[in-house]
Design a protein around this motif. Sequence first.
Motif, PDB file in Angstrom:
ATOM      1  N   VAL A  72       0.666   5.083  -6.083  1.00  0.00           N
ATOM      2  CA  VAL A  72      -0.226   6.053  -6.166  1.00  0.00           C
ATOM      3  C   VAL A  72      -1.385   5.314  -5.384  1.00  0.00           C
ATOM      4  O   VAL A  72      -1.745   4.079  -5.165  1.00  0.00           O
ATOM      5  CB  VAL A  72      -0.804   6.205  -7.494  1.00  0.00           C
ATOM      6  CG1 VAL A  72      -1.807   7.346  -7.580  1.00  0.00           C
ATOM      7  CG2 VAL A  72       0.304   6.671  -8.675  1.00  0.00           C
ATOM      8  N   ALA A  73      -2.187   6.178  -4.683  1.00  0.00           N
ATOM      9  CA  ALA A  73      -2.936   5.903  -3.783  1.00  0.00           C
ATOM     10  C   ALA A  73      -4.414   6.571  -3.762  1.00  0.00           C
ATOM     11  O   ALA A  73      -4.168   7.884  -4.339  1.00  0.00           O
ATOM     12  CB  ALA A  73      -2.764   5.778  -2.241  1.00  0.00           C
ATOM     13  N   GLY A  74      -5.546   6.460  -3.486  1.00  0.00           N
ATOM     14  CA  GLY A  74      -6.817   7.116  -3.745  1.00  0.00           C
ATOM     15  C   GLY A  74      -7.886   6.216  -3.684  1.00  0.00           C
ATOM     16  O   GLY A  74      -8.073   5.275  -3.151  1.00  0.00           O
ATOM     17  N   TRP A  75      -9.151   7.038  -3.668  1.00  0.00           N
ATOM     18  CA  TRP A  75     -10.336   6.284  -3.579  1.00  0.00           C
ATOM     19  C   TRP A  75     -11.022   6.121  -4.938  1.00  0.00           C
ATOM     20  O   TRP A  75     -12.438   6.372  -5.110  1.00  0.00           O
ATOM     21  CB  TRP A  75     -11.584   7.083  -2.552  1.00  0.00           C
ATOM     22  CG  TRP A  75     -10.692   7.353  -1.182  1.00  0.00           C
ATOM     23  CD1 TRP A  75     -10.988   6.379  -0.138  1.00  0.00           C
ATOM     24  CD2 TRP A  75      -9.607   8.046  -0.604  1.00  0.00           C
ATOM     25  NE1 TRP A  75     -10.528   6.608   1.042  1.00  0.00           N
ATOM     26  CE2 TRP A  75      -9.468   7.649   0.757  1.00  0.00           C
ATOM     27  CE3 TRP A  75      -8.941   9.238  -1.107  1.00  0.00           C
ATOM     28  CZ2 TRP A  75      -8.782   8.424   1.661  1.00  0.00           C
ATOM     29  CZ3 TRP A  75      -8.197   9.693  -0.290  1.00  0.00           C
ATOM     30  CH2 TRP A  75      -7.999   9.459   1.111  1.00  0.00           C
ATOM     31  N   GLY A  76     -10.579   6.390  -5.989  1.00  0.00           N
ATOM     32  CA  GLY A  76     -11.121   6.236  -7.498  1.00  0.00           C
ATOM     33  C   GLY A  76     -11.682   4.983  -7.748  1.00  0.00           C
ATOM     34  O   GLY A  76     -11.751   3.967  -6.979  1.00  0.00           O
TER      35      GLY A  76
ATOM     36  N   LYS B 252      -4.220   1.067  -3.244  1.00  0.00           N
ATOM     37  CA  LYS B 252      -2.992   1.796  -3.790  1.00  0.00           C
ATOM     38  C   LYS B 252      -2.556   0.874  -4.936  1.00  0.00           C
ATOM     39  O   LYS B 252      -3.062  -0.267  -5.099  1.00  0.00           O
ATOM     40  CB  LYS B 252      -2.029   1.530  -2.520  1.00  0.00           C
ATOM     41  CG  LYS B 252      -1.499   0.114  -2.214  1.00  0.00           C
ATOM     42  CD  LYS B 252      -0.413   0.142  -1.224  1.00  0.00           C
ATOM     43  CE  LYS B 252      -0.114  -1.684  -0.901  1.00  0.00           C
ATOM     44  NZ  LYS B 252       1.116  -1.668   0.107  1.00  0.00           N
ATOM     45  N   VAL B 253      -1.478   1.238  -5.926  1.00  0.00           N
ATOM     46  CA  VAL B 253      -0.874   0.532  -6.876  1.00  0.00           C
ATOM     47  C   VAL B 253       0.408   0.966  -7.040  1.00  0.00           C
ATOM     48  O   VAL B 253       0.571   2.146  -6.921  1.00  0.00           O
ATOM     49  CB  VAL B 253      -1.898   0.833  -8.041  1.00  0.00           C
ATOM     50  CG1 VAL B 253      -1.700   2.137  -8.593  1.00  0.00           C
ATOM     51  CG2 VAL B 253      -1.747  -0.243  -8.958  1.00  0.00           C
TER      52      VAL B 253
ATOM     53  N   SER C  72      -3.584   0.605 -12.775  1.00  0.00           N
ATOM     54  CA  SER C  72      -3.552   2.048 -13.129  1.00  0.00           C
ATOM     55  C   SER C  72      -4.394   2.697 -12.039  1.00  0.00           C
ATOM     56  O   SER C  72      -5.139   2.199 -11.329  1.00  0.00           O
ATOM     57  CB  SER C  72      -4.378   2.106 -14.702  1.00  0.00           C
ATOM     58  OG  SER C  72      -4.660   3.381 -15.143  1.00  0.00           O
ATOM     59  N   THR C  73      -4.178   4.012 -12.429  1.00  0.00           N
ATOM     60  CA  THR C  73      -5.405   5.101 -11.584  1.00  0.00           C
ATOM     61  C   THR C  73      -6.429   5.140 -12.431  1.00  0.00           C
ATOM     62  O   THR C  73      -6.562   4.868 -13.773  1.00  0.00           O
ATOM     63  CB  THR C  73      -4.421   6.457 -11.101  1.00  0.00           C
ATOM     64  OG1 THR C  73      -4.232   6.874 -12.557  1.00  0.00           O
ATOM     65  CG2 THR C  73      -3.455   6.275 -10.511  1.00  0.00           C
TER      66      THR C  73
END
Length: 266
Positions: free
Chosen positions: A152-156, A170-171, A204-205
């Motif tokens: 999972v990737a993102g800017w959270g 990413k994680v 985690s996200t």
Amino acid sequence: MLLLLLISSAFVLPWAGAGRIIGGKEVKPHSRPYMAYLKIQVTNKTATDRYSCGGFLIRPDAVLSAAHCVDENGTVKVTVILGAHNIHDEEQSQQRIRAKKWVIHPNFHREGHVNDIVLLKLETNATINAYVRTISLPRHNEGVRVGTECEVAGWGLTSLERRKTDVMMKVVLEVQNDTLCKPRFRKYQRQSMMCVGDESRRKSTYKGDSGGPLVCNKKAHGIVSRARKRHIFPEVFTRVSYFEPWIHDQLRRFALQELPASPSSQ
């Protein structure tokens, strides 16, 4: 990183505006060209709220995300940013396109984030290049084995203390058995949801990751949806393969709406 909405069985927190990946690391810039950053503005009679979610490009004119990101009372405006790494830099690789319309699954329920999926139609087609590309979707009901490692990737947000990041993170998370999530999440549905997480509880996200893709075997198998309040394991993702027929039906409708009117219909 990804806008993973952390929701407890008793408290449903909007992942819209939620966070970033916990325990992850920065990705190689522009190595996930399918990633989309959704800038969302909601205006009602008393205030204007702004937050962000994740998403992913599946066709030059279409982005998938989580329904809870745009299911708000008031006037909602969505700007989709493609080709970004540092979301707060004006990178030449970035394409900013307004969402012309979006279709929330007709059976979406905020309680339990049931059928938590939305398809956004872009105002103009994205330019496909080295920085912006689509990602493949699984076939209808194509499964992912328990124990499969996905990304999972993102800017959270990057911690429960709400640390922020400007760059994409990413994680790696593992697909878990549904029996782990069913007693922990109200309205958990194995056909339309995926149970995912890191058993060490170090990755985690989090808020701001909602709507981003869970990528397994180079396909977007999940959408960041929810988790329990102040718990980072396990998490629930929308199962994309279950909704494949609905997605393709909406894409077909999008295409038909772009066709010029025939003489008989004018």
